[in-house]
Write a protein that holds these residues in place. Structure first.
Motif, PDB file in Angstrom:
ATOM      1  N   LEU A  47      -2.089  -2.251 -10.450  1.00 19.62           N
ATOM      2  CA  LEU A  47      -2.053  -3.214  -9.345  1.00 19.62           C
ATOM      3  C   LEU A  47      -2.661  -2.640  -8.071  1.00 19.62           C
ATOM      4  CD1 LEU A  47       1.487  -4.857  -9.682  1.00 19.62           C
ATOM      5  CD2 LEU A  47      -0.691  -5.765 -10.430  1.00 19.62           C
TER       6      LEU A  47
ATOM      7  N   ARG B 244       7.945   4.239   2.794  1.00 21.73           N
ATOM      8  CA  ARG B 244       7.011   4.893   3.715  1.00 21.73           C
ATOM      9  C   ARG B 244       6.389   3.944   4.737  1.00 21.73           C
ATOM     10  NH1 ARG B 244       2.834   8.219   0.547  1.00 21.73           N
ATOM     11  NH2 ARG B 244       2.944   6.424  -0.823  1.00 21.73           N
TER      12      ARG B 244
ATOM     13  N   ARG C  67       2.060  -0.158 -11.694  1.00 20.11           N
ATOM     14  CA  ARG C  67       1.808   0.065 -10.268  1.00 20.11           C
ATOM     15  C   ARG C  67       0.384   0.532 -10.035  1.00 20.11           C
ATOM     16  NH1 ARG C  67       6.334   3.682  -7.542  1.00 20.11           N
ATOM     17  NH2 ARG C  67       4.870   3.518  -5.815  1.00 20.11           N
TER      18      ARG C  67
ATOM     19  N   VAL D 144      -0.099 -10.318  -5.654  1.00 25.15           N
ATOM     20  CA  VAL D 144      -0.355  -8.923  -6.027  1.00 25.15           C
ATOM     21  C   VAL D 144       0.456  -7.994  -5.119  1.00 25.15           C
ATOM     22  CG1 VAL D 144      -2.084  -7.109  -6.183  1.00 25.15           C
ATOM     23  CG2 VAL D 144      -2.682  -9.437  -6.829  1.00 25.15           C
TER      24      VAL D 144
ATOM     25  N   GLU E 258       0.825  -1.210   0.000  1.00 20.52           N
ATOM     26  CA  GLU E 258       0.000   0.000   0.000  1.00 20.52           C
ATOM     27  C   GLU E 258       0.861   1.263   0.000  1.00 20.52           C
ATOM     28  OE1 GLU E 258      -2.815  -0.048   3.213  1.00 20.52           O
ATOM     29  OE2 GLU E 258      -3.128   2.119   3.029  1.00 20.52           O
ATOM     30  N   LEU E 259       1.894   1.267   0.835  1.00 19.50           N
ATOM     31  CA  LEU E 259       2.662   2.510   1.009  1.00 19.50           C
ATOM     32  C   LEU E 259       4.016   2.486   0.316  1.00 19.50           C
ATOM     33  CD1 LEU E 259       1.989   3.121   4.816  1.00 19.50           C
ATOM     34  CD2 LEU E 259       0.772   4.103   2.866  1.00 19.50           C
TER      35      LEU E 259
ATOM     36  N   GLU F 120       2.262   6.370  -7.103  1.00 15.49           N
ATOM     37  CA  GLU F 120       2.796   6.490  -5.749  1.00 15.49           C
ATOM     38  C   GLU F 120       1.719   6.247  -4.687  1.00 15.49           C
ATOM     39  OE1 GLU F 120       4.820  10.199  -5.236  1.00 15.49           O
ATOM     40  OE2 GLU F 120       4.710  10.018  -3.049  1.00 15.49           O
TER      41      GLU F 120
ATOM     42  N   VAL G 279       6.238   1.399 -15.797  1.00 16.25           N
ATOM     43  CA  VAL G 279       6.273   1.037 -14.377  1.00 16.25           C
ATOM     44  C   VAL G 279       5.109   1.709 -13.643  1.00 16.25           C
ATOM     45  CG1 VAL G 279       7.587   1.149 -12.230  1.00 16.25           C
ATOM     46  CG2 VAL G 279       8.770   0.739 -14.376  1.00 16.25           C
TER      47      VAL G 279
ATOM     48  N   VAL H  14      11.991  -3.783 -15.442  1.00 16.92           N
ATOM     49  CA  VAL H  14      11.490  -3.387 -14.132  1.00 16.92           C
ATOM     50  C   VAL H  14      12.144  -4.220 -13.025  1.00 16.92           C
ATOM     51  CG1 VAL H  14       9.447  -2.982 -12.715  1.00 16.92           C
ATOM     52  CG2 VAL H  14       9.310  -2.707 -15.198  1.00 16.92           C
TER      53      VAL H  14
ATOM     54  N   LEU I  58       7.498  -3.186  -7.477  1.00 17.69           N
ATOM     55  CA  LEU I  58       7.423  -2.069  -8.413  1.00 17.69           C
ATOM     56  C   LEU I  58       7.612  -0.727  -7.709  1.00 17.69           C
ATOM     57  CD1 LEU I  58       4.431  -3.077 -10.747  1.00 17.69           C
ATOM     58  CD2 LEU I  58       6.851  -3.292 -11.201  1.00 17.69           C
ATOM     59  N   SER I  59       7.571  -0.732  -6.369  1.00 14.90           N
ATOM     60  CA  SER I  59       7.612   0.546  -5.657  1.00 14.90           C
ATOM     61  C   SER I  59       9.011   0.942  -5.224  1.00 14.90           C
ATOM     62  CB  SER I  59       6.710   0.499  -4.424  1.00 14.90           C
ATOM     63  OG  SER I  59       7.356  -0.213  -3.370  1.00 14.90           O
TER      64      SER I  59
ATOM     65  N   ARG J  25      -6.253   7.360  -3.282  1.00 15.68           N
ATOM     66  CA  ARG J  25      -5.696   8.423  -2.456  1.00 15.68           C
ATOM     67  C   ARG J  25      -5.118   9.595  -3.260  1.00 15.68           C
ATOM     68  NH1 ARG J  25      -1.689   6.068   1.649  1.00 15.68           N
ATOM     69  NH2 ARG J  25      -1.199   4.718  -0.102  1.00 15.68           N
TER      70      ARG J  25
ATOM     71  N   MET K  70       4.120  -8.070  -6.142  1.00 13.97           N
ATOM     72  CA  MET K  70       4.402  -7.309  -7.365  1.00 13.97           C
ATOM     73  C   MET K  70       4.358  -5.807  -7.086  1.00 13.97           C
ATOM     74  SD  MET K  70       5.080  -9.189  -9.986  1.00 13.97           S
ATOM     75  CE  MET K  70       5.019  -7.766 -11.086  1.00 13.97           C
ATOM     76  N   ARG K  71       3.362  -5.369  -6.318  1.00 14.58           N
ATOM     77  CA  ARG K  71       3.258  -3.928  -6.043  1.00 14.58           C
ATOM     78  C   ARG K  71       4.468  -3.428  -5.276  1.00 14.58           C
ATOM     79  NH1 ARG K  71      -2.381  -2.410  -3.428  1.00 14.58           N
ATOM     80  NH2 ARG K  71      -1.343  -0.394  -3.303  1.00 14.58           N
TER      81      ARG K  71
END
Lengths: 197, 197
Positions: free
Chosen positions: B114, A34, B111, A107, A29-30, B29, B107, B164, A114-115, B34, A110-111
């Motif tokens: 997802l 973060r 993101r 999921v 999520e973050l 991000e 990318v 990626v 990618l972050s 949000r 992967m997220r």
């Protein structure tokens, strides 16, 4: 065991799993940067000290939370070289079909990857290792890492398309239709001509 | 043109591109839910009214920001059926190699898709449309959507792995090594046996 809470709480493996679930959700999520240990602890309903006890640092927690939702060694035991393509596709899809929790975990994984570059680096190692396990009983020459990674790209794209993005033609097909269609492509990566640079 | 700012500002296409870049970064991000129009406007250095002027709602902005970083119709013009597999892989990889901005955009796009079901739904439509463009001059029977989607899974997994996640064997290979290795798998999806359910 200093950080372990007393009283009737989930057993150690229960609390560990709860922390990992909270960590996966929070990282996804973050993003890694973060997400804080404190927030993961609060979401898991445990003391932050317990996270330190089990996983040490935030990077240790990331590493543990990025495990694949299956054991590649077990999943790919007894693959026969000539049918490897179809067998690999069938087994991977069967895991996802039967295990919705594994899909959610994938999921999140992967997220997170990618972050953040650090998360991508861990995922890279995890995936490369898992893919090599699949192949090690079949191919052992210098083309093995490339073959394994190519199989990984096809399986990764297929599971993303079916379970995450849900591209209609892929999401609506039966497992056996996909085994028949994708199996030969994976078989080509197992024993077709591939040149490693 | 009511929402259009006066004076020496970036021309309309410049401001539009700036908004789309800020939107992509912000959706990637923070996720769709949000991310606010106000924040995108502030990051793009424009008045929120300008975003409403160009894109209407937040969903309109999402839709515009999720465009693929290339025009599939142009990219796949003049594919010859017998060499389609190698040609498709070579052209896709060449776009990524030559265009770092396209990689970043990809990318961000993954993101966002997802992070939110609505974003995944848009990506689904975009990808299915792009993939069908590739094939429409080659296959036109009822297997075409499945073939197109299968090609999409392979190309999506390949570009994710190379640009990626950077799986070493895939990231280190040359474009022509990958064309030689992956081309036959894609060719199988173009003209091999595939049963649409």
């Amino acid at each position: 065991m200093s950080g372990r809470p007393k009283g009737r709480r989930p057993g150690s493996s229960g609390a560990r799993e709860q922390i990992l679930r909270a960590a996966r959700d929070t990282f996804a999520e973050l993003g890694y940067d973060r997400a804080s240990m404190r927030l993961v602890a609060s979401r898991a309903g445990v003391d932050p000290a317990l996270i330190h006890h089990y996983f040490g640092t935030k990077e240790g927690l990331l590493q543990a939370s990025l495990r694949l939702p299956f054991d590649p060694e077990e999943l790919f035991a007894g693959i026969t070289p000539g049918q490897a393509g179809e067998q690999i596709v069938r087994r991977i899809l069967t895991v996802w079909e039967e295990n919705p929790a594994a899909r959610q975990q994938y999921v999140a994984l992967m997220r997170t990857a990618l972050s953040n570059e650090q998360a991508a680096a861990i995922m890279r190692t995890v995936l490369a290792g898992a893919a090599l396990h699949v192949l090690e009983s079949i191919v052992s020459d210098r083309t093995a890492p490339l073959r394994a990674a190519l199989i990984g790209t096809q399986l990764g794209g297929l599971t993303l398309g079916r379970y995450v993005i849900k591209v209609p033609a892929i999401a609506d097909a039966s497992v056996e239709e996909l085994v028949a269609a994708v199996g030969p492509a994976v078989q080509h990566y197992v024993d077709g001509p591939v040149v490693a640079g």
